[in-house]
Design an enzyme around this catalytic site. Sequence first.
Site, short mmCIF file in Angstrom:
data_model
loop_
_atom_site.label_atom_id
_atom_site.label_comp_id
_atom_site.label_asym_id
_atom_site.label_seq_id
_atom_site.Cartn_x
_atom_site.Cartn_y
_atom_site.Cartn_z
N HIS A 182 0.83 -1.22 0.00
CA HIS A 182 0.00 0.00 0.00
C HIS A 182 0.87 1.27 0.00
CE1 HIS A 182 -2.62 -3.15 1.87
NE2 HIS A 182 -3.53 -2.60 1.08
N HIS A 183 0.30 2.35 -0.52
CA HIS A 183 1.00 3.63 -0.55
C HIS A 183 1.22 4.18 0.87
CE1 HIS A 183 0.66 8.23 -1.45
NE2 HIS A 183 1.94 7.86 -1.44
#
Length: 397
Positions: A182-183
């Site tokens: 995930h970012h």
Amino acid sequence: TYGLEKPQGYSVSFHYNPHVEYHHFGSSHPMKPWRLTLTKQLVLAYGLEYTMQLYEPRPATKEELALFHDREYLDFLSGVTPQNAKPDDPAYLSFGFGGESNDCPVFDGLWNYVSIYSGASMHAADNLINNQSDIAINWSGGLHHAKKNLASGFCYINDIVLAIQHLLTRHQRVLYIDIDVHHGDGVEAAFESTDRVFTMSFHKFGIDRNGYPFFPGTGNINEMGPTDPANRGKGHSLNIPIDDGIDDEQYEWLFGTITDQVIAKYNPNAIVLQSGADSLGGDRLGRFNLNIKAHGSCVEKVKSYNRPLLLIGGGGYTPRNVARTWCHETAVCVGAQLHDDLPTHIPYIQAFQGAENGGGILYPNLHNTKRHDNLNSREHLQKLVEQALENLRYLEG
Ligand code: ZLM
Ligand code: CA
Ligand code: ZN
């Protein structure tokens, strides 16, 4: 000790408060703190505790958490319990709790849980500042989505931001690298207005066939922080959006090529690596197809830059493989090679046995094309690297 060969000359510290293990997000919630129990059992079974300094850090205080988070948010977080929570209270929702997805539930001991993992990251940073270790590890940390007044994506307190702030009291420039699938949006946002922190994240980016973006939906290649030229943080973020199914060779090439350039151009005084294990093949939430050694090669690469290094956990939703990966990466830090056959006398050995659990070995093949076809073409990744290197030209001023 079993499987241990030739430790090298790095001073490594391991920061772990076992009380973090006993917290539960609720039945069937993907975030499972007991993956840390499994990790610790593997680390101990391989005898790695004899190669590091071990610490059991105290929980962080509210004062310490307030170095980043808003008071009102902390007051709410420290007071809310499953018994007194009012899910339709506007404060409850506005601070990111509950909601339709229930990513951030209120559970028993929540405040205790967040203070423990945050205390460990701050203590690890402290050890680096005082030259007590070259590499400091906290597998319970890495909760990169939390904002100063908002819980998000299983993260309530941003221990990474707190640790980086602490490192900044001694070091001029800190590089943050995030290999969670995930970012790392919360860390990026926290330091968007400073040139003393460069944040970079590799992550899945895109819209699924039901029209939902992969969480949190940010981090495209053109997102480089603020656009205002007067903002010192301009150009001090780098995002590498990746599609489903990326394999070992592609990821190692992407990571190595880009990170080498960032080191050369930014020349950080310290590095923080968030090593989320949800980028592995077979992760319950992830989409990538990485094997343990490829994931670990990122740690090896970052270690080779020879800067004070804070290594922290993050996501990782197939607990047996989280434990395998973080045990392997602990070994990478101390310079040990581990035997592929798992020691058989460890508690929870059943979690690793049987064909579906990885056959009792440390390095099972996690690559699974049936789950996620590789949608990353050679040409696309080549373009991505070109664009990333172009983005780095902002660092030349
Ligand atoms: N809906 N239970 C990664 C954080 C990922 C948000 C909101 C529309 C889950 C997930 C929770 C038990 C890190 C979203 C809108 C329908 C999702 C996410 C509770 C299963 C469960 O079974 C579950 C009832 C839950 C949550 C799956 N949530 C999967 N993915 C993400 C957050 C955190 O790894 O980066 C760092 C630790 N949330 O996608 C919605 C947007 C879809
Ligand atoms: Ca990431
Ligand atoms: Zn994640």
